[in-house]
Design a protein around this motif. Structure first.
Motif, PDB file in Angstrom:
ATOM      1  N   PHE A 120      24.295  89.984 -67.490  1.00 55.56           N
ATOM      2  CA  PHE A 120      23.063  89.880 -66.717  1.00 55.56           C
ATOM      3  C   PHE A 120      22.437  91.229 -66.401  1.00 55.56           C
ATOM      4  CE2 PHE A 120      25.761  86.197 -65.837  1.00 55.56           C
ATOM      5  CZ  PHE A 120      24.959  85.230 -66.405  1.00 55.56           C
ATOM      6  N   GLY A 122      20.032  94.693 -67.832  1.00 58.93           N
ATOM      7  CA  GLY A 122      18.615  94.932 -68.063  1.00 58.93           C
ATOM      8  C   GLY A 122      17.981  94.055 -69.122  1.00 58.93           C
ATOM      9  N   TYR A 124      18.944  91.070 -70.265  1.00 58.35           N
ATOM     10  CA  TYR A 124      18.856  89.684 -69.801  1.00 58.35           C
ATOM     11  C   TYR A 124      17.707  89.524 -68.805  1.00 58.35           C
ATOM     12  CZ  TYR A 124      20.067  85.062 -68.070  1.00 58.35           C
ATOM     13  OH  TYR A 124      20.018  83.732 -67.736  1.00 58.35           O
ATOM     14  N   GLU A 125      17.581  90.477 -67.901  1.00 59.96           N
ATOM     15  CA  GLU A 125      16.495  90.396 -66.912  1.00 59.96           C
ATOM     16  C   GLU A 125      15.139  90.453 -67.584  1.00 59.96           C
ATOM     17  OE1 GLU A 125      16.807  89.415 -63.817  1.00 59.96           O
ATOM     18  OE2 GLU A 125      18.960  89.317 -64.180  1.00 59.96           O
ATOM     19  N   HIS A 128      14.625  87.053 -69.151  1.00 62.76           N
ATOM     20  CA  HIS A 128      14.398  86.078 -68.081  1.00 62.76           C
ATOM     21  C   HIS A 128      12.972  86.187 -67.556  1.00 62.76           C
ATOM     22  CE1 HIS A 128      14.844  84.305 -64.033  1.00 62.76           C
ATOM     23  NE2 HIS A 128      15.665  83.477 -64.667  1.00 62.76           N
ATOM     24  N   GLN A 129      12.549  87.394 -67.259  1.00 61.47           N
ATOM     25  CA  GLN A 129      11.202  87.586 -66.720  1.00 61.47           C
ATOM     26  C   GLN A 129      10.144  87.159 -67.727  1.00 61.47           C
ATOM     27  OE1 GLN A 129      10.385  88.186 -63.615  1.00 61.47           O
ATOM     28  NE2 GLN A 129       8.243  87.978 -64.165  1.00 61.47           N
ATOM     29  N   GLY A 145      12.295  80.062 -62.966  1.00 57.93           N
ATOM     30  CA  GLY A 145      13.507  80.875 -63.031  1.00 57.93           C
ATOM     31  C   GLY A 145      14.706  80.075 -63.495  1.00 57.93           C
ATOM     32  N   ASP A 149      16.811  80.467 -67.123  1.00 62.45           N
ATOM     33  CA  ASP A 149      18.271  80.579 -67.232  1.00 62.45           C
ATOM     34  C   ASP A 149      18.840  79.483 -68.127  1.00 62.45           C
ATOM     35  OD1 ASP A 149      18.824  82.895 -65.692  1.00 62.45           O
ATOM     36  OD2 ASP A 149      18.743  81.728 -63.835  1.00 62.45           O
TER      37      ASP A 149
END
Length: 182
Positions: A120, A122, A124-125, A128-129, A145, A149
């Motif tokens: 989880f 950078g 993945y973020e 996700h974003q 969100g 996921d």
């Protein structure tokens, strides 16, 4: 940030190409620093000074492909990049991420399992974003969100290895999940 010397940049490129070839043919288990040094034509000391150890070299290989992938979905041509309908972008993104994961499966498995929350970080973020923004445009009432996921979960390297799924099966499963989104 200091600019890299031309000879250092050439050495870095040779090292990463040699390491990528070794991983492609022998997997992560075959990635030995001495073999990379020999294949790239640089001294072992140069290799250790530049990357520290085998895991540092593995992360550099991941980082290079990660930068290319992020550039593609942020500014590349549609449908992966901007300009296509959101649902097409989500599908293109998930397919490209699946391909990217399978292309570096051994490396990503090592990286994603390095610690409790290693998956989880950078990258993945960023994924996700990106999905949250697209999903919110498709289904403003949804918990974007949570859905992001849920869509990213099947593409985890450790789950792919654990289940033994091939890329076409992962993509088919993602398509089934996307029918509820669009």
């Amino acid at each position: 940030m200091a600019q890299e010397r031309a000879d250092a940049a050439r050495n870095r490129a040779k090292i990463l190409a040699a390491a990528a070839e070794i991983v492609a043919t022998s997997g992560m288990k075959g990635l030995a620093m001495a073999d990379v040094a020999a294949a790239s034509g640089v001294g072992i000391g140069t290799l250790y000074r530049r990357f520290g150890d085998r895991s540092g070299l593995a992360y550099a290989l991941i980082d290079e492909k990660e930068r290319e992938f992020q550039q593609a979905f942020l500014t590349g041509p549609p449908p992966l990049g901007p300009g296509a309908p959101e649902i097409e972008r989500v599908r293109a993104f998930l397919y490209a991420l699946t391909d990217r994961t399978f292309a570096q499966l051994d490396l990503l498995l090592m990286a994603e399992t390095a610690g409790e929350f290693a998956r989880f970080g950078g990258a993945y973020e960023a994924y996700h974003q990106h999905l949250v923004v697209l999903i919110a445009r498709i289904r403003p009432e949804a918990d974007a969100g949570f859905l992001a996921d849920a869509l990213l979960a099947p593409i985890a390297a450790n789950l792919i290895v654990h289940r033994g799924r091939a890329a076409p099966a992962v993509k088919a499963g993602l398509d089934a999940l996307l029918t509820g989104l669009g």
